[in-house]
Design a protein around this motif. Structure first.
Motif, PDB file in Angstrom:
ATOM      1  N   ASP A  61      52.021  20.854  53.640  1.00  0.00           N
ATOM      2  CA  ASP A  61      52.325  20.505  52.254  1.00  0.00           C
ATOM      3  C   ASP A  61      51.218  21.079  51.374  1.00  0.00           C
ATOM      4  OD1 ASP A  61      54.614  18.909  52.855  1.00  0.00           O
ATOM      5  OD2 ASP A  61      53.260  17.307  53.512  1.00  0.00           O
ATOM      6  N   ILE A  62      51.608  21.892  50.398  1.00  0.00           N
ATOM      7  CA  ILE A  62      50.633  22.593  49.564  1.00  0.00           C
ATOM      8  C   ILE A  62      50.712  22.074  48.135  1.00  0.00           C
ATOM      9  CG2 ILE A  62      49.941  24.834  48.637  1.00  0.00           C
ATOM     10  CD1 ILE A  62      51.040  26.099  51.197  1.00  0.00           C
ATOM     11  N   GLU A  63      49.612  21.554  47.668  1.00  0.00           N
ATOM     12  CA  GLU A  63      49.480  21.106  46.282  1.00  0.00           C
ATOM     13  C   GLU A  63      49.236  22.326  45.408  1.00  0.00           C
ATOM     14  OE1 GLU A  63      49.495  19.600  42.963  1.00  0.00           O
ATOM     15  OE2 GLU A  63      49.484  17.972  44.429  1.00  0.00           O
ATOM     16  N   VAL A  64      50.138  22.560  44.446  1.00  0.00           N
ATOM     17  CA  VAL A  64      50.056  23.772  43.637  1.00  0.00           C
ATOM     18  C   VAL A  64      48.910  23.726  42.635  1.00  0.00           C
ATOM     19  CG1 VAL A  64      51.240  25.139  41.870  1.00  0.00           C
ATOM     20  CG2 VAL A  64      52.477  24.362  43.887  1.00  0.00           C
ATOM     21  N   GLY A  65      48.825  22.639  41.863  1.00  0.00           N
ATOM     22  CA  GLY A  65      47.917  22.699  40.730  1.00  0.00           C
ATOM     23  C   GLY A  65      46.929  21.574  40.561  1.00  0.00           C
ATOM     24  N   LEU A  66      47.172  20.414  41.152  1.00  0.00           N
ATOM     25  CA  LEU A  66      46.315  19.268  40.861  1.00  0.00           C
ATOM     26  C   LEU A  66      45.046  19.304  41.699  1.00  0.00           C
ATOM     27  CD1 LEU A  66      45.761  16.637  39.400  1.00  0.00           C
ATOM     28  CD2 LEU A  66      47.070  15.439  41.161  1.00  0.00           C
ATOM     29  N   HIS A  67      43.909  19.440  41.034  1.00  0.00           N
ATOM     30  CA  HIS A  67      42.615  19.291  41.684  1.00  0.00           C
ATOM     31  C   HIS A  67      42.147  17.850  41.492  1.00  0.00           C
ATOM     32  CE1 HIS A  67      41.641  23.887  41.391  1.00  0.00           C
ATOM     33  NE2 HIS A  67      42.769  23.619  42.003  1.00  0.00           N
ATOM     34  N   GLU A  68      41.912  17.502  40.228  1.00  0.00           N
ATOM     35  CA  GLU A  68      41.508  16.137  39.912  1.00  0.00           C
ATOM     36  C   GLU A  68      42.111  15.749  38.567  1.00  0.00           C
ATOM     37  OE1 GLU A  68      37.115  15.383  41.512  1.00  0.00           O
ATOM     38  OE2 GLU A  68      37.243  17.209  40.314  1.00  0.00           O
ATOM     39  N   LEU A  69      42.592  14.535  38.459  1.00  0.00           N
ATOM     40  CA  LEU A  69      43.055  13.972  37.200  1.00  0.00           C
ATOM     41  C   LEU A  69      41.952  13.063  36.672  1.00  0.00           C
ATOM     42  CD1 LEU A  69      45.599  13.870  35.350  1.00  0.00           C
ATOM     43  CD2 LEU A  69      46.197  11.749  36.517  1.00  0.00           C
ATOM     44  N   ALA A 199      28.121  22.216  34.073  1.00  0.00           N
ATOM     45  CA  ALA A 199      29.346  22.960  33.760  1.00  0.00           C
ATOM     46  C   ALA A 199      29.843  23.742  34.967  1.00  0.00           C
ATOM     47  CB  ALA A 199      29.105  23.892  32.573  1.00  0.00           C
ATOM     48  N   ALA A 200      29.543  23.256  36.159  1.00  0.00           N
ATOM     49  CA  ALA A 200      30.012  23.942  37.372  1.00  0.00           C
ATOM     50  C   ALA A 200      31.532  24.002  37.415  1.00  0.00           C
ATOM     51  CB  ALA A 200      29.474  23.233  38.616  1.00  0.00           C
ATOM     52  N   ASN A 201      32.186  22.986  36.847  1.00  0.00           N
ATOM     53  CA  ASN A 201      33.651  22.938  36.870  1.00  0.00           C
ATOM     54  C   ASN A 201      34.266  23.472  35.581  1.00  0.00           C
ATOM     55  OD1 ASN A 201      32.822  20.810  35.246  1.00  0.00           O
ATOM     56  ND2 ASN A 201      34.478  19.448  35.879  1.00  0.00           N
ATOM     57  N   LEU A 202      33.557  24.385  34.898  1.00  0.00           N
ATOM     58  CA  LEU A 202      34.064  24.953  33.655  1.00  0.00           C
ATOM     59  C   LEU A 202      35.442  25.584  33.843  1.00  0.00           C
ATOM     60  CD1 LEU A 202      33.581  25.683  30.669  1.00  0.00           C
ATOM     61  CD2 LEU A 202      32.431  27.771  31.456  1.00  0.00           C
ATOM     62  N   LEU A 203      35.712  26.130  35.027  1.00  0.00           N
ATOM     63  CA  LEU A 203      37.013  26.768  35.251  1.00  0.00           C
ATOM     64  C   LEU A 203      38.170  25.782  35.187  1.00  0.00           C
ATOM     65  CD1 LEU A 203      37.595  27.738  39.009  1.00  0.00           C
ATOM     66  CD2 LEU A 203      36.116  25.876  38.254  1.00  0.00           C
ATOM     67  N   TYR A 204      37.891  24.478  35.072  1.00  0.00           N
ATOM     68  CA  TYR A 204      38.956  23.509  34.815  1.00  0.00           C
ATOM     69  C   TYR A 204      39.475  23.630  33.386  1.00  0.00           C
ATOM     70  CZ  TYR A 204      38.039  20.805  39.110  1.00  0.00           C
ATOM     71  OH  TYR A 204      37.904  20.392  40.417  1.00  0.00           O
ATOM     72  N   VAL A 480      47.039  29.097  32.529  1.00  0.00           N
ATOM     73  CA  VAL A 480      47.294  27.834  33.219  1.00  0.00           C
ATOM     74  C   VAL A 480      46.946  26.614  32.365  1.00  0.00           C
ATOM     75  CG1 VAL A 480      47.042  28.787  35.540  1.00  0.00           C
ATOM     76  CG2 VAL A 480      45.026  27.953  34.340  1.00  0.00           C
ATOM     77  N   TYR A 481      46.240  26.832  31.220  1.00  0.00           N
ATOM     78  CA  TYR A 481      45.812  25.705  30.384  1.00  0.00           C
ATOM     79  C   TYR A 481      46.302  25.821  28.941  1.00  0.00           C
ATOM     80  CZ  TYR A 481      42.468  25.129  34.249  1.00  0.00           C
ATOM     81  OH  TYR A 481      41.882  24.971  35.482  1.00  0.00           O
ATOM     82  N   GLY A 482      47.400  26.516  28.715  1.00  0.00           N
ATOM     83  CA  GLY A 482      47.881  26.653  27.345  1.00  0.00           C
ATOM     84  C   GLY A 482      47.028  27.635  26.566  1.00  0.00           C
ATOM     85  N   PHE A 483      46.650  27.253  25.336  1.00  0.00           N
ATOM     86  CA  PHE A 483      45.777  28.095  24.527  1.00  0.00           C
ATOM     87  C   PHE A 483      44.320  27.868  24.916  1.00  0.00           C
ATOM     88  CE2 PHE A 483      49.368  27.684  21.410  1.00  0.00           C
ATOM     89  CZ  PHE A 483      49.681  29.040  21.376  1.00  0.00           C
ATOM     90  N   ASN A 484      43.504  28.896  24.756  1.00  0.00           N
ATOM     91  CA  ASN A 484      42.073  28.720  24.967  1.00  0.00           C
ATOM     92  C   ASN A 484      41.526  27.734  23.936  1.00  0.00           C
ATOM     93  OD1 ASN A 484      39.532  29.742  26.367  1.00  0.00           O
ATOM     94  ND2 ASN A 484      38.987  29.989  24.218  1.00  0.00           N
ATOM     95  N   MET A 511      47.769  18.633  22.194  1.00  0.00           N
ATOM     96  CA  MET A 511      46.592  18.036  22.836  1.00  0.00           C
ATOM     97  C   MET A 511      45.958  18.924  23.884  1.00  0.00           C
ATOM     98  SD  MET A 511      46.602  15.301  21.064  1.00  0.00           S
ATOM     99  CE  MET A 511      45.447  14.172  21.858  1.00  0.00           C
ATOM    100  N   GLY A 512      46.375  20.188  23.979  1.00  0.00           N
ATOM    101  CA  GLY A 512      45.705  21.111  24.887  1.00  0.00           C
ATOM    102  C   GLY A 512      46.261  21.093  26.288  1.00  0.00           C
ATOM    103  N   GLY A 513      45.529  21.775  27.201  1.00  0.00           N
ATOM    104  CA  GLY A 513      46.039  22.025  28.534  1.00  0.00           C
ATOM    105  C   GLY A 513      45.549  21.057  29.586  1.00  0.00           C
ATOM    106  N   GLY A 514      45.780  21.440  30.833  1.00  0.00           N
ATOM    107  CA  GLY A 514      45.489  20.549  31.941  1.00  0.00           C
ATOM    108  C   GLY A 514      46.562  19.484  32.066  1.00  0.00           C
TER     109      GLY A 514
END
Length: 533
Positions: A61-69, A199-204, A480-484, A511-514
């Motif tokens: 089972d492969i989770e496509v997009g959710l890392h952390e909510l 900011a290690a998780n900036l790519l979120y 993947v996150y809408g607009f920058n 309200m943006g992406g994610g």
């Protein structure tokens, strides 16, 4: 506009039609449905969810997009939404208790605990010379987050406008044009150590702290720090399916394998949607052409667009198409991502993986600004040098215990990093597969270098690129996150478009992406629709 002779008019008239069954559209549809609106959801894939889906490959089972909510604590913006939809009854969050670990070159790993105070204490103990900056950084996140909660509160106590509003504006206005990079420099000067960790998780969110709006970052990152990061038992698919079930249980309908072909206009406003049978997407090759099969038209005075404005504009006639494009002209799409999905027959913990989320940064990675140069690396076939420069996060889902997935001796792990569509879009299919394979090998070598022996436990691998994201998400540039979330673009929430009856309910919305942003954008769209219903 009446349907053509090839179309079949549906026997149903709806109060609202949702185009696209991602989280934003499903949230908007569910909220409208529970208030009594008759809602139709049209989704081109064979399951709802968009990026919030789970698929199965070779017993994995492969989770496509959710890392952390983020969040889900008492102060979380979306808790009111969660409760309004009774999601607590159906969705079980899972948390490790640690936000993430950072591995930078050969330096000792740094662990970021959940909670503001634990993070401040842990980082101040490791970097006592930067204790003042650490406190200032977290105080700024909390202050901005509190101001935004005041401004977006659904219920406001009497007198809030002279007691709470001025305080919120004083906290927020000076930071509207501020970037994340500006905050990090204000707090830590030229010292890159803490910015690299914080900011290690900036790519979120983005890939360049200079182009990352501080209010957006403070709201999202502050929610992670305050309430923690959570996976959802059963995967993101359970959340998507639950929202779809709410629509159906309240008299609506969810139709998969339906591709919207036109948004209908009558006297200048939305009048319905023409749609047809959608072909299944395949893993390899470009998207298949439209089938032209089973054309239908459904009517409604409201359309909730779970898509990018550019995509919706392509479905409109003139002059509405140009009007919609013009309203969003100049707004850049967000980053895209690559993802390497791995199946293991033994826990990655056996090879030294200590936490659910591990950010691996090469020695050359000096500051969060270096994320901005990451995507370009995949624009060429890898060399040993370029392969060693790639930064990524490794997610070990087995660290979370029972996720409700993969109960057959398989464990899921995912590597993710920054990508862009230009790296892949002009390649032939042969060259595309060859470059993918070469980068896949480099990434596995990097993972083996971090966790020796882990390669022996890998029994499945599949690599997705920005080209994959563009194909499956149908977003400009594979965003993947809408607009920058650019500095200076922070604006009051608004889902209505210049086309009467058309609302944005997606990561490109108010309200943006994610996952959180998409759901809150859906909530905003539903709120505006219901106010006029």
């Amino acid at each position: 506009m009446p349907p053509t002779t090839e179309e079949t008019m549906s026997e149903h008239h709806w109060d609202a039609i949702v185009v696209g069954g991602g989280l934003g559209g499903l949230t908007a549809g569910a909220l409208c449905a529970i208030e009594g609106m008759r809602v139709l959801v049209l989704e081109r894939h064979d399951k709802v969810g968009g990026a919030a889906t789970v698929y199965r490959r070779k017993h994995l089972d492969i989770e496509v997009g959710l890392h952390e909510l983020d969040g889900l604590d008492a102060e979380d913006f979306k808790l009111r939404l969660w409760r309004k939809l009774d999601l607590e009854r159906w969705i079980e969050p899972i948390s490790e208790g640690v936000l993430y670990e950072v591995r930078h070159g050969d330096h000792p790993p740094v662990v970021m605990p959940e909670g503001f105070e634990p993070a401040i204490q842990a980082l101040s103990a490791q970097f006592p010379d930067q204790a003042v900056g650490i406190h200032r950084y977290f105080d700024t996140l909390r202050t901005i987050q509190g101001a935004m909660k005041t401004l977006t509160a659904e219920y406001r106590p009497a007198g809030w406008w002279f007691r709470d509003l001025p305080r919120a504006l004083v906290a927020l206005i000076p930071n509207v044009r501020q970037s994340l990079d500006g905050l990090l420099r204000d707090c830590f000067g030229d010292d890159p150590r803490l910015p690299r960790i914080l900011a290690a998780n900036l790519l979120y969110y983005a890939d360049d702290p200079r182009k990352m709006a501080l209010p957006f970052y403070a709201a999202a990152q502050g929610s992670f720090h305050r309430g923690g990061g959570h996976y959802l038992k059963g995967g993101s698919q359970r959340l998507s399916d639950t929202l779809a079930a709410i629509v159906v249980d309240n008299g609506g309908q969810v139709r998969t394998r339906r591709q919207a072909t036109r948004l209908l206009i009558d006297q200048g406003r939305i009048a319905g949607v023409a749609h047809e049978h959608a072909p299944l997407l395949t893993r390899e090759g470009p998207p298949p052409p439209p089938t032209g099969e089973d054309p239908q038209t459904d009517t409604a005075p409201v359309v909730l667009g779970n898509a990018a404005p550019q995509v919706l504009a392509d479905l409109l006639p003139e002059p509405q198409a140009s009007k919609l494009r013009g309203a969003f002209q100049g707004r850049a799409p967000s980053i895209s991502l690559w993802a390497l999905y791995l199946g293991f027959d033994r826990p990655p913990a056996d090879f030294g993986v200590a936490h659910y989320a591990t950010f691996v940064l090469p020695e050359s990675f000096q500051s969060p600004r270096d994320w901005a140069s990451q995507a370009a690396l995949l624009g060429e076939p890898p060399t040993r040098h370029s392969g060693q420069q790639l930064a990524f996060t490794f997610l070990d889902y087995s660290r979370l215990g029972d996720t409700g997935l993969n109960r057959e001796g398989r464990m899921l792990g995912t590597l993710t990093g920054v990508d862009r569509l230009e790296n892949w879009e002009d390649l032939s299919e042969e060259d595309y597969r060859a470059r993918k394979s070469a980068w896949q090998a480099q990434l596995l070598e990097r993972l083996e270098g971090c966790f020796p022996g882990i390669g022996s436990a890998i029994v499945f691998q599949e690599f997705a690129t920005a080209r994959t994201m563009a194909k499956y998400l149908n977003t400009p540039g594979g965003a993947v996150y809408g607009f920058n979330p650019s500095p200076g673009e922070f604006r009051p929430p608004k889902a209505a478009t210049p086309i009467p009856g058309l609302y944005l309910a997606s990561a490109f919305g108010a309200m943006g992406g994610g996952f959180t942003g998409a759901m809150l954008s859906g909530e905003q769209a539903a709120k505006e629709v219901l106010a006029l219903w």
